[in-house]
Each structure stands twice: as structure tokens, then as C-alpha cells.
Write a protein that holds these residues in place. Structure first.
Motif, PDB file in Angstrom:
ATOM      1  N   ARG A  79      18.917  10.287  20.351  1.00 37.97           N
ATOM      2  CA  ARG A  79      18.194  10.406  19.068  1.00 37.97           C
ATOM      3  C   ARG A  79      16.863   9.661  19.093  1.00 37.97           C
ATOM      4  O   ARG A  79      15.834  10.192  18.661  1.00 37.97           O
ATOM      5  CB  ARG A  79      19.096   9.889  17.948  1.00 37.97           C
ATOM      6  N   LYS A  80      16.877   8.454  19.627  1.00 37.74           N
ATOM      7  CA  LYS A  80      15.631   7.677  19.715  1.00 37.74           C
ATOM      8  C   LYS A  80      14.651   8.345  20.678  1.00 37.74           C
ATOM      9  O   LYS A  80      13.436   8.398  20.409  1.00 37.74           O
ATOM     10  CB  LYS A  80      15.959   6.264  20.210  1.00 37.74           C
ATOM     11  N   LEU A  81      15.143   8.864  21.789  1.00 38.63           N
ATOM     12  CA  LEU A  81      14.274   9.546  22.744  1.00 38.63           C
ATOM     13  C   LEU A  81      13.625  10.779  22.112  1.00 38.63           C
ATOM     14  O   LEU A  81      12.427  11.032  22.305  1.00 38.63           O
ATOM     15  CB  LEU A  81      15.078   9.967  23.982  1.00 38.63           C
ATOM     16  N   LEU A  82      14.395  11.524  21.362  1.00 34.89           N
ATOM     17  CA  LEU A  82      13.854  12.719  20.713  1.00 34.89           C
ATOM     18  C   LEU A  82      12.776  12.350  19.699  1.00 34.89           C
ATOM     19  O   LEU A  82      11.744  13.026  19.589  1.00 34.89           O
ATOM     20  CB  LEU A  82      14.975  13.504  20.029  1.00 34.89           C
ATOM     21  N   LEU A  83      13.011  11.294  18.963  1.00 34.22           N
ATOM     22  CA  LEU A  83      11.995  10.859  18.000  1.00 34.22           C
ATOM     23  C   LEU A  83      10.727  10.418  18.724  1.00 34.22           C
ATOM     24  O   LEU A  83       9.614  10.749  18.301  1.00 34.22           O
ATOM     25  CB  LEU A  83      12.539   9.718  17.144  1.00 34.22           C
ATOM     26  N   ASP A  84      10.881   9.676  19.823  1.00 32.05           N
ATOM     27  CA  ASP A  84       9.705   9.261  20.599  1.00 32.05           C
ATOM     28  C   ASP A  84       8.910  10.475  21.063  1.00 32.05           C
ATOM     29  O   ASP A  84       7.669  10.489  21.027  1.00 32.05           O
ATOM     30  CB  ASP A  84      10.144   8.440  21.808  1.00 32.05           C
ATOM     31  N   VAL A  85       9.619  11.494  21.536  1.00 33.74           N
ATOM     32  CA  VAL A  85       8.946  12.723  21.990  1.00 33.74           C
ATOM     33  C   VAL A  85       8.181  13.357  20.835  1.00 33.74           C
ATOM     34  O   VAL A  85       7.018  13.770  20.985  1.00 33.74           O
ATOM     35  CB  VAL A  85       9.977  13.712  22.577  1.00 33.74           C
ATOM     36  N   MET A  86       8.825  13.462  19.674  1.00 33.06           N
ATOM     37  CA  MET A  86       8.171  14.097  18.536  1.00 33.06           C
ATOM     38  C   MET A  86       6.960  13.296  18.058  1.00 33.06           C
ATOM     39  O   MET A  86       5.927  13.875  17.701  1.00 33.06           O
ATOM     40  CB  MET A  86       9.181  14.261  17.392  1.00 33.06           C
ATOM     41  N   VAL A  87       7.061  11.969  18.045  1.00 30.85           N
ATOM     42  CA  VAL A  87       5.922  11.141  17.640  1.00 30.85           C
ATOM     43  C   VAL A  87       4.758  11.344  18.604  1.00 30.85           C
ATOM     44  O   VAL A  87       3.600  11.527  18.194  1.00 30.85           O
ATOM     45  CB  VAL A  87       6.328   9.657  17.575  1.00 30.85           C
ATOM     46  N   ASP A  88       5.051  11.317  19.915  1.00 29.96           N
ATOM     47  CA  ASP A  88       3.993  11.540  20.909  1.00 29.96           C
ATOM     48  C   ASP A  88       3.353  12.917  20.732  1.00 29.96           C
ATOM     49  O   ASP A  88       2.118  13.064  20.819  1.00 29.96           O
ATOM     50  CB  ASP A  88       4.568  11.430  22.327  1.00 29.96           C
ATOM     51  N   MET A  89       4.177  13.914  20.478  1.00 36.25           N
ATOM     52  CA  MET A  89       3.644  15.258  20.294  1.00 36.25           C
ATOM     53  C   MET A  89       2.739  15.335  19.075  1.00 36.25           C
ATOM     54  O   MET A  89       1.652  15.941  19.115  1.00 36.25           O
ATOM     55  CB  MET A  89       4.799  16.265  20.165  1.00 36.25           C
ATOM     56  N   GLU A  90       3.165  14.718  17.994  1.00 37.06           N
ATOM     57  CA  GLU A  90       2.353  14.733  16.777  1.00 37.06           C
ATOM     58  C   GLU A  90       1.014  14.031  16.994  1.00 37.06           C
ATOM     59  O   GLU A  90      -0.038  14.512  16.563  1.00 37.06           O
ATOM     60  CB  GLU A  90       3.116  14.064  15.625  1.00 37.06           C
ATOM     61  N   LEU A  91       1.061  12.858  17.656  1.00 35.52           N
ATOM     62  CA  LEU A  91      -0.172  12.117  17.898  1.00 35.52           C
ATOM     63  C   LEU A  91      -1.147  12.895  18.769  1.00 35.52           C
ATOM     64  O   LEU A  91      -2.351  12.973  18.484  1.00 35.52           O
ATOM     65  CB  LEU A  91       0.158  10.771  18.543  1.00 35.52           C
ATOM     66  N   MET A  92      -0.619  13.493  19.832  1.00 35.21           N
ATOM     67  CA  MET A  92      -1.493  14.241  20.733  1.00 35.21           C
ATOM     68  C   MET A  92      -1.963  15.549  20.098  1.00 35.21           C
ATOM     69  O   MET A  92      -3.109  15.986  20.327  1.00 35.21           O
ATOM     70  CB  MET A  92      -0.772  14.513  22.058  1.00 35.21           C
ATOM     71  N   ALA A  93      -1.113  16.175  19.301  1.00 31.30           N
ATOM     72  CA  ALA A  93      -1.532  17.386  18.601  1.00 31.30           C
ATOM     73  C   ALA A  93      -2.662  17.069  17.614  1.00 31.30           C
ATOM     74  O   ALA A  93      -3.622  17.837  17.478  1.00 31.30           O
ATOM     75  CB  ALA A  93      -0.342  18.010  17.883  1.00 31.30           C
ATOM     76  N   HIS A  94      -2.524  15.934  16.921  1.00 36.10           N
ATOM     77  CA  HIS A  94      -3.579  15.519  15.998  1.00 36.10           C
ATOM     78  C   HIS A  94      -4.890  15.295  16.754  1.00 36.10           C
ATOM     79  O   HIS A  94      -5.961  15.747  16.312  1.00 36.10           O
ATOM     80  CB  HIS A  94      -3.159  14.233  15.278  1.00 36.10           C
TER      81      HIS A  94
END
Length: 301
Positions: free
Chosen positions: A69-84
């Protein structure tokens, strides 16, 4: 972050699959729209984690489930930051990115249609009916249960047969004299069907009656055999659970082929590239020839 729109049932399914994979420690009462984090003004939901889990299934297996769960959240946060950051740089307007985005949407729509309108429409009742039809007149191959004693020369094998004629126990002699790997187990080979043993051994064994042993040694490339036939039987039809998945896949393929034929009748497909058009014509001709061959073979059976 760009998200491909999905109906709520599909989102709920994705979340439930993630909950199942993560076990009872997480997502006990999760809903697809539940917010788990925010990156700027963008919300990350349970559905986002579920889609990430589907995409990263193999990579997740390298880590303990408690960390997923924590790994998935880290992935999503990184994706959001890079997408932004990508949007800030105007990368979302790049023609190549737009083409890639169109392809990803196309693939997602194809997958959704497969899941909901083809694969998802195959019912348990249809699988059961396919099983009943497939195995209605099932007659399994003959298989036998045999023992053997393997020795190096014919004279030794003949001496063993003489001992058996005198009342010696076959299994005991196998444990004492056989050089084969089955010797310690009383020479037992268990049940086997035709095609699993070397031809001379098989021919002799399948010609015997249960309870009898060979009166003449049987020679193969391994040495000389004395064979005892324990039992004959027909293979039982496989249990439903053993073949259900294969039958379901078969029904899915049949439904896919039928649906594709319908769709091609409804929408014109024009191949503009000349070389690809010729290749398509050649492939279609080969398929027709193969279908005709199969039909002809079926009529002669």
C-alpha cells in the motif's frame, strides 16, 4: 493527472481485487472514490491505488504484502508530481504524446469491451454446459498398472521367472534383484498409458492379463525385463475443476471471434498501405484454405 474514465462497478472491482491481494490488513471498507492523499489540488483515490496495483503486479511481488500500500502511494505521488511538471513544460501538448495518449485510450477501451462484453458474458452455466457436452461420451484411454524386474542378461531373467513359477513373491524379488530405479519400490511402475514406455516393453505389458507375469524375458535397450501386470482400467474423465478454466478460455475465444466477425460486418475496414493490403489478402486466403482442410478432414472422420 489524466485518468481514463471507468464506470463505478469497474472501479469497485479494481479496488476489491487490490483488497484481496493485500489481505485483510488494508482496504477493509474502501470505496473507489475514497481519498488517500493529495498532491497540490489533485486527489489520489483508492481507485488510483487499485489501477496502480494492476499495472505493477509483478513488481509488487518482490516486496512483502504489508509494504504494498505504501509503495503504491509512493508511485502515485511520483506520477502526479512528474505529470504536473510535464504539463508545466507543455509536454501534454506534444503531438507524439497526444498520439500515445490516443493509443492508450484505444487500448483501454478495447480492454474494457473485452472484459465487460465478451469475457464477462461467459457464465458459469455455459462453462458447465461445455463440460457436459465435451465429456458426454468420454471414453478414456486404457492404462495399466505393472511391476517389472530389470536385469542385465537373459539367463538371469529366466532364473527369476523360474523362481516366480516356484511361488516367489514378485515384489520381493524386484527389491532384491532389479537394477531399475523402481526396484526398491517392489518394481512398481504405477499406472501408465500407451506411448509412455519403450515399444517392446509396452507391447508385452498391454498384451497381458491382470495377475500374470511374462513367461519369457522382454528385451529393451535397458536390459531384460520380467513384467507383472497388476491391473487394467480406463482413464476417468477429468474433474470439472481441472478443465473449467480451459473451457472458459475456449468459450471466450469463440465469443471473441464471433463478435469480431459481427463488428467487421458493421464497420468497413480499408487497408490503404499496398504491401499491408497484399499481406492481409494472403493471410485471409491461408485462413480459408485451413478452414476448408479442417472441414474436409471432419467429413472423412
Amino acid at each position: 493527472m489524466f485518468r481514463i474514465s471507468m464506470r463505478r462497478p469497474a472501479q469497485a472491482l479494481a479496488v476489491s481485487l487490490l483488497a484481496l491481494s493485500l489481505g485483510s490488513t488494508v482496504l477493509s471498507a474502501a470505496e473507489p472514490d475514497d481519498v488517500v492523499a493529495k498532491v497540490g489540488d489533485t486527489e489520489i483515490t483508492e481507485a488510483d491505488l487499485a489501477f496502480a496495483a494492476q499495472d505493477l503486479g509483478k513488481e509488487l511481488q518482490r516486496f512483502p504484502p504489508a509494504q504494498w500500500r505504501k509503495l503504491l502511494l509512493d508511485v502515485m505521488v511520483d506520477m502526479e508530481l512528474m505529470a504536473h511538471a510535464a504539463r508545466e513544460e507543455g509536454l501534454d501538448k506534444d503531438p507524439d504524446f497526444q498520439r500515445q495518449l490516443d493509443f492508450l485510450k484505444l487500448r483501454a477501451l478495447r480492454n474494457a469491451y473485452l472484459a465487460q462484453k465478451i469475457d464477462g458474458e461467459v457464465t458459469d452455466e455455459e462453462v458447465q454446459a461445455a463440460y457436459d457436452k465435451e465429456f458426454a461420451d468420454f471414453e478414456g484411454a486404457e492404462e495399466i498398472n505393472a511391476r517389472h524386474i530389470l536385469v542385465k542378461d537373459k539367463a538371469e531373467a529366466e532364473a527369476i521367472i523360474a523362481e516366480l513359477d516356484g511361488g516367489a513373491d514378485f515384489a520381493e524379488l524386484a527389491r532384491e534383484k532389479s537394477t531399475g530405479p523402481s526396484g526398491p519400490n517392489g518394481g512398481s511402475l504405477g499406472y501408465f498409458a500407451k506411448g509412455q514406455m519403450v515399444p517392446p516393453f509396452e507391447a508385452a505389458a498391454f498384451a497381458m492379463e491382470p495377475g500374470t507375469y511374462t513367461k519369457e524375458p522382454v528385451e529393451t535397450q535397458f536390459g531384460w525385463h520380467v513384467i507383472k501386470l497388476e491391473d487394467k482400467r480406463r482413464q476417468e474423465k477429468p474433474a470439472f475443476e481441472e478443465v473449467a478454466n480451459g473451457l472458459r478460455q475456449q468459450l471466450m475465444r469463440e465469443r471473441y471471434d464471433a463478435r469480431m466477425a459481427e463488428l467487421k460486418d458493421q464497420v468497413a475496414v480499408e487497408i490503404v498501405d499496398e504491401s499491408l493490403a497484399k499481406a492481409e489478402e494472403g493471410g485471409a486466403a491461408a485462413e480459408e484454405e485451413g478452414a476448408a482442410t479442417e472441414d474436409g478432414a471432419a467429413k472423412t472422420e
